[in-house]
Design a protein around this motif. Structure first.
Motif, PDB file in Angstrom:
ATOM      1  N   GLY A  13       0.808  -1.214   0.000  1.00  0.00           N
ATOM      2  CA  GLY A  13       0.000   0.000   0.000  1.00  0.00           C
ATOM      3  C   GLY A  13       0.839   1.260   0.000  1.00  0.00           C
ATOM      4  O   GLY A  13       0.518   2.234  -0.683  1.00  0.00           O
ATOM      5  N   VAL A  14       1.931   1.258   0.749  1.00  0.00           N
ATOM      6  CA  VAL A  14       2.833   2.407   0.765  1.00  0.00           C
ATOM      7  C   VAL A  14       3.425   2.617  -0.627  1.00  0.00           C
ATOM      8  O   VAL A  14       3.418   3.731  -1.155  1.00  0.00           O
ATOM      9  N   VAL A  15       3.922   1.545  -1.221  1.00  0.00           N
ATOM     10  CA  VAL A  15       4.549   1.646  -2.545  1.00  0.00           C
ATOM     11  C   VAL A  15       3.535   2.103  -3.585  1.00  0.00           C
ATOM     12  O   VAL A  15       3.790   3.039  -4.366  1.00  0.00           O
ATOM     13  N   ILE A  16       2.367   1.473  -3.607  1.00  0.00           N
ATOM     14  CA  ILE A  16       1.332   1.820  -4.585  1.00  0.00           C
ATOM     15  C   ILE A  16       0.851   3.255  -4.359  1.00  0.00           C
ATOM     16  O   ILE A  16       0.664   4.019  -5.302  1.00  0.00           O
ATOM     17  N   GLY A  17       0.660   3.650  -3.106  1.00  0.00           N
ATOM     18  CA  GLY A  17       0.214   5.010  -2.803  1.00  0.00           C
ATOM     19  C   GLY A  17       1.210   6.064  -3.248  1.00  0.00           C
ATOM     20  O   GLY A  17       0.839   7.075  -3.839  1.00  0.00           O
ATOM     21  N   VAL A  18       2.486   5.824  -2.982  1.00  0.00           N
ATOM     22  CA  VAL A  18       3.524   6.781  -3.381  1.00  0.00           C
ATOM     23  C   VAL A  18       3.612   6.856  -4.903  1.00  0.00           C
ATOM     24  O   VAL A  18       3.705   7.946  -5.480  1.00  0.00           O
ATOM     25  N   LEU A  19       3.578   5.701  -5.579  1.00  0.00           N
ATOM     26  CA  LEU A  19       3.629   5.717  -7.047  1.00  0.00           C
ATOM     27  C   LEU A  19       2.399   6.405  -7.635  1.00  0.00           C
ATOM     28  O   LEU A  19       2.507   7.153  -8.602  1.00  0.00           O
ATOM     29  N   GLY A  20       1.241   6.151  -7.049  1.00  0.00           N
ATOM     30  CA  GLY A  20       0.030   6.826  -7.505  1.00  0.00           C
ATOM     31  C   GLY A  20       0.105   8.320  -7.300  1.00  0.00           C
ATOM     32  O   GLY A  20      -0.352   9.101  -8.126  1.00  0.00           O
ATOM     33  N   ARG A  21       0.725   8.720  -6.211  1.00  0.00           N
ATOM     34  CA  ARG A  21       0.881  10.151  -5.920  1.00  0.00           C
ATOM     35  C   ARG A  21       1.859  10.803  -6.893  1.00  0.00           C
ATOM     36  O   ARG A  21       1.696  11.959  -7.261  1.00  0.00           O
ATOM     37  N   LEU A  22       2.875  10.066  -7.309  1.00  0.00           N
ATOM     38  CA  LEU A  22       3.836  10.593  -8.279  1.00  0.00           C
ATOM     39  C   LEU A  22       3.213  10.779  -9.658  1.00  0.00           C
ATOM     40  O   LEU A  22       3.644  11.645 -10.414  1.00  0.00           O
ATOM     41  N   VAL A  23       2.211   9.964  -9.981  1.00  0.00           N
ATOM     42  CA  VAL A  23       1.560  10.050 -11.286  1.00  0.00           C
ATOM     43  C   VAL A  23       0.697  11.303 -11.385  1.00  0.00           C
ATOM     44  O   VAL A  23       0.590  11.900 -12.453  1.00  0.00           O
ATOM     45  N   VAL A  24       0.107  11.711 -10.281  1.00  0.00           N
ATOM     46  CA  VAL A  24      -0.785  12.873 -10.275  1.00  0.00           C
ATOM     47  C   VAL A  24       0.063  14.147 -10.331  1.00  0.00           C
ATOM     48  O   VAL A  24       0.936  14.342  -9.479  1.00  0.00           O
ATOM     49  N   ILE A  40      -3.370   1.147  -0.051  1.00  0.00           N
ATOM     50  CA  ILE A  40      -3.841  -0.174   0.374  1.00  0.00           C
ATOM     51  C   ILE A  40      -5.144  -0.531  -0.330  1.00  0.00           C
ATOM     52  O   ILE A  40      -5.301  -1.642  -0.851  1.00  0.00           O
ATOM     53  N   VAL A  41      -6.075   0.412  -0.360  1.00  0.00           N
ATOM     54  CA  VAL A  41      -7.351   0.164  -1.033  1.00  0.00           C
ATOM     55  C   VAL A  41      -7.124  -0.085  -2.523  1.00  0.00           C
ATOM     56  O   VAL A  41      -7.694  -1.004  -3.109  1.00  0.00           O
ATOM     57  N   GLY A  71      -2.808   3.024 -11.242  1.00  0.00           N
ATOM     58  CA  GLY A  71      -3.847   3.881 -11.821  1.00  0.00           C
ATOM     59  C   GLY A  71      -4.966   4.153 -10.838  1.00  0.00           C
ATOM     60  O   GLY A  71      -5.433   5.298 -10.706  1.00  0.00           O
ATOM     61  N   LEU A  72      -5.396   3.121 -10.119  1.00  0.00           N
ATOM     62  CA  LEU A  72      -6.442   3.307  -9.114  1.00  0.00           C
ATOM     63  C   LEU A  72      -5.956   4.213  -7.973  1.00  0.00           C
ATOM     64  O   LEU A  72      -6.715   5.041  -7.462  1.00  0.00           O
ATOM     65  N   ALA A  73      -4.692   4.051  -7.583  1.00  0.00           N
ATOM     66  CA  ALA A  73      -4.144   4.913  -6.533  1.00  0.00           C
ATOM     67  C   ALA A  73      -4.080   6.363  -6.998  1.00  0.00           C
ATOM     68  O   ALA A  73      -4.379   7.280  -6.224  1.00  0.00           O
ATOM     69  N   ALA A  74      -3.711   6.577  -8.246  1.00  0.00           N
ATOM     70  CA  ALA A  74      -3.659   7.944  -8.780  1.00  0.00           C
ATOM     71  C   ALA A  74      -5.044   8.573  -8.784  1.00  0.00           C
ATOM     72  O   ALA A  74      -5.212   9.739  -8.402  1.00  0.00           O
ATOM     73  N   VAL A  75      -6.040   7.801  -9.187  1.00  0.00           N
ATOM     74  CA  VAL A  75      -7.418   8.305  -9.173  1.00  0.00           C
ATOM     75  C   VAL A  75      -7.851   8.606  -7.740  1.00  0.00           C
ATOM     76  O   VAL A  75      -8.463   9.640  -7.466  1.00  0.00           O
TER      77      VAL A  75
END
Length: 89
Positions: A13-24, A40-41, A71-75
């Motif tokens: 979740g940390v990794v996915i969240g940070v990567l999603g945040r970098l995409v935005v 995590i979600v 992609g879901l984390a970025a959204v």
């Protein structure tokens, strides 16, 4: 879910969240805890979506599953940032 599953979900979740945040693009006004929760979600929902489309559990790295999760984390990050930055709040 056992303790190692919970710990791995938090780490992913940390990794996915940070990567999603970098995409935005731009600066997001959400905290670290929200980033982790969104990650995590997104990881859980992304795994479910990848399984539904039968692209999870492939040989090697599951690139499609990772892309869905990011992609879901970025959204999620963009939606949460937008909801927190409304005028008058």
């Amino acid at each position: 879910m056992e303790i190692d599953g919970i710990v791995s979900a938090i780490v992913i979740g940390v990794v996915i969240g940070v990567l999603g945040r970098l995409v935005v693009p731009g600066r997001q006004r959400i905290g670290v805890v929200w980033t982790i929760l969104v990650g995590i979600v997104a990881a859980l929902v992304g795994s479910w979506v990848a399984s539904a489309f039968d692209v999870a559990d492939t040989d090697g790295v599951d690139w499609v599953e990772w892309l869905i999760q990011i992609g879901l984390a970025a959204v999620g990050v963009a939606a949460l940032d937008r909801s927190r930055s409304r005028p008058g709040r």
